[in-house]
Design an enzyme around this catalytic site. Sequence first.
Site, PDB file in Angstrom:
ATOM      1  N   ARG A 118     -49.178 -26.761   8.959  1.00  0.00           N
ATOM      2  CA  ARG A 118     -48.890 -28.039   9.593  1.00  0.00           C
ATOM      3  C   ARG A 118     -48.756 -29.132   8.535  1.00  0.00           C
ATOM      4  O   ARG A 118     -49.020 -28.904   7.359  1.00  0.00           O
ATOM      5  CB  ARG A 118     -49.995 -28.355  10.605  1.00  0.00           C
ATOM      6  CG  ARG A 118     -49.956 -27.424  11.834  1.00  0.00           C
ATOM      7  CD  ARG A 118     -51.203 -27.546  12.678  1.00  0.00           C
ATOM      8  NE  ARG A 118     -51.438 -28.925  13.110  1.00  0.00           N
ATOM      9  CZ  ARG A 118     -52.566 -29.332  13.677  1.00  0.00           C
ATOM     10  NH1 ARG A 118     -53.572 -28.471  13.869  1.00  0.00           N
ATOM     11  NH2 ARG A 118     -52.707 -30.577  14.052  1.00  0.00           N
ATOM     12  N   LYS A 139     -53.876 -27.153   8.044  1.00  0.00           N
ATOM     13  CA  LYS A 139     -53.449 -28.510   8.384  1.00  0.00           C
ATOM     14  C   LYS A 139     -54.067 -29.508   7.420  1.00  0.00           C
ATOM     15  O   LYS A 139     -55.285 -29.570   7.270  1.00  0.00           O
ATOM     16  CB  LYS A 139     -53.871 -28.820   9.826  1.00  0.00           C
ATOM     17  CG  LYS A 139     -53.287 -30.126  10.393  1.00  0.00           C
ATOM     18  CD  LYS A 139     -54.086 -31.368  10.091  1.00  0.00           C
ATOM     19  CE  LYS A 139     -55.418 -31.396  10.779  1.00  0.00           C
ATOM     20  NZ  LYS A 139     -56.128 -32.701  10.568  1.00  0.00           N
ATOM     21  N   ARG A 189     -20.075 -38.236  29.061  1.00  0.00           N
ATOM     22  CA  ARG A 189     -19.950 -36.786  29.258  1.00  0.00           C
ATOM     23  C   ARG A 189     -21.037 -36.004  28.527  1.00  0.00           C
ATOM     24  O   ARG A 189     -21.228 -34.819  28.791  1.00  0.00           O
ATOM     25  CB  ARG A 189     -18.561 -36.317  28.792  1.00  0.00           C
ATOM     26  CG  ARG A 189     -17.465 -36.595  29.810  1.00  0.00           C
ATOM     27  CD  ARG A 189     -16.129 -36.069  29.355  1.00  0.00           C
ATOM     28  NE  ARG A 189     -15.516 -36.945  28.365  1.00  0.00           N
ATOM     29  CZ  ARG A 189     -14.402 -36.645  27.693  1.00  0.00           C
ATOM     30  NH1 ARG A 189     -13.811 -35.467  27.874  1.00  0.00           N
ATOM     31  NH2 ARG A 189     -13.896 -37.494  26.824  1.00  0.00           N
TER      32      ARG A 189
END
Length: 453
Positions: free
Chosen positions: A332, A350, A15
């Site tokens: 990041r 980053k 389900r």
Amino acid sequence: MQTRAIILAAGKGTRMKSEKYKVLHEVCGTPMIQHVIGNLREAGISDIYVVLGHGSETVSNYLGESIHTTIQEEQLGTAHAVRQWQDTLHDKDGHTMVVCGDTPLISDTTMQAFMHYHLETGSKATILSSRTQMPFGYGRIVRKENGSVKRIVEEKDATDLEREIKEVSSGTFIFDNRTLFEALDKVNNDNAQNEYYLPDVISILRDQRARVEAYVTPDFEETLGINDRVALANAEEVMRKRINTLHMQNGVTLIHPEMTYIDKEVEIGSDTVIYPGAIIRGKTEIGRSAMISSGSEIKDSIIGDGVEIRQSVVTSSKVGRGTKVGPFAQLRPESELGEEVKIGNFVEVKKAKLENEAKVSHLSYIGDASIGARSNIGCGTITVNYDGKNKFRTEIGQDAFIGCNSNLVAPVKIGARSFIAAGSTITDEVPDDSLAIARNRQTTKDGYYKKDN
């Protein structure tokens, strides 16, 4: 005596309509089976056995070697599932709790109270039950006139009168271990589903005049099982409220708790203020007196005291004390900001380290770089870290000043206290205390437009 636990997690979860194994679906950032395991351990149960079904390799890999696992080859009911551990556990002394892997809301506090009640009453089996005005789909607790438990009847096998009973089984039990496995041999599948029901053990024990009790938890929501996405969302709401309440009790201000999303493993210091719409995920630590604005998302990061994060995304990074991030910035993975750093609007960082008081105020990309203390990176600066095949680093010393719209073509080093003129493209090392200008001299062609027209 020792208490161990068997977690039933062999259900296919059809389900859920998902390729993901049912018990790996997350509630507030943690797979539901991990909630169950964590609550068991918090309640003092460390010897844990799990029954899985076919296609469960991802679950086994997730659980690792600290949890015992086995496979139920055929889905023949809950009693049949428990019997998968018969050879291992049938002759053990002590007690065994049986709990479903899709019931992540049963708290460690409830588990402890449940165990205490079982031991205090000296019963051979104890059922964790609750009361609800909407009992449809649940096994009903049928009691005798004296209040003791007679049996549990499943919805499909119940009479009309039995379906009116409001006390329901949570599917969680504690048994005397030897008694459990002796009774399992007597369970048959004479029912509407042709399955071997674990609740039938209760009737067997009552026929043997063994003592059977039911501990009624006052919070029905704790016993909710998750069978579809609607139940998953309901469980998420219940747990999120539980998590947010705990943080507020510990001194965190949530401006609008119902609109604040905090995963279970997040830690937050007192006097921090979190605004509606913030999402804080994974193993994140936030210090004291921080401010997280609406629209910010933080995951698996360490945020220091007094930090301000405005409408920004922070992932797998460290942000030092008093630093300001945003609005509309992105950190990041593997970004590390020192103390009193400023990361302004539309800045992306980053895998870079910025020392104390460094500033990147707007519209810049800082990737694979180290920025010295107090250096100022002008608007539109780009560390050109990728040549299409390899990544290279940019190193900038302390107290440097990088003019607007500069391109720093890595690998390159900019010395301490150096200046880069606006609009420069730097490809060579710049020594300490130097000025670098790397741009063509302006050429102006007077009357150019008139000539062409």
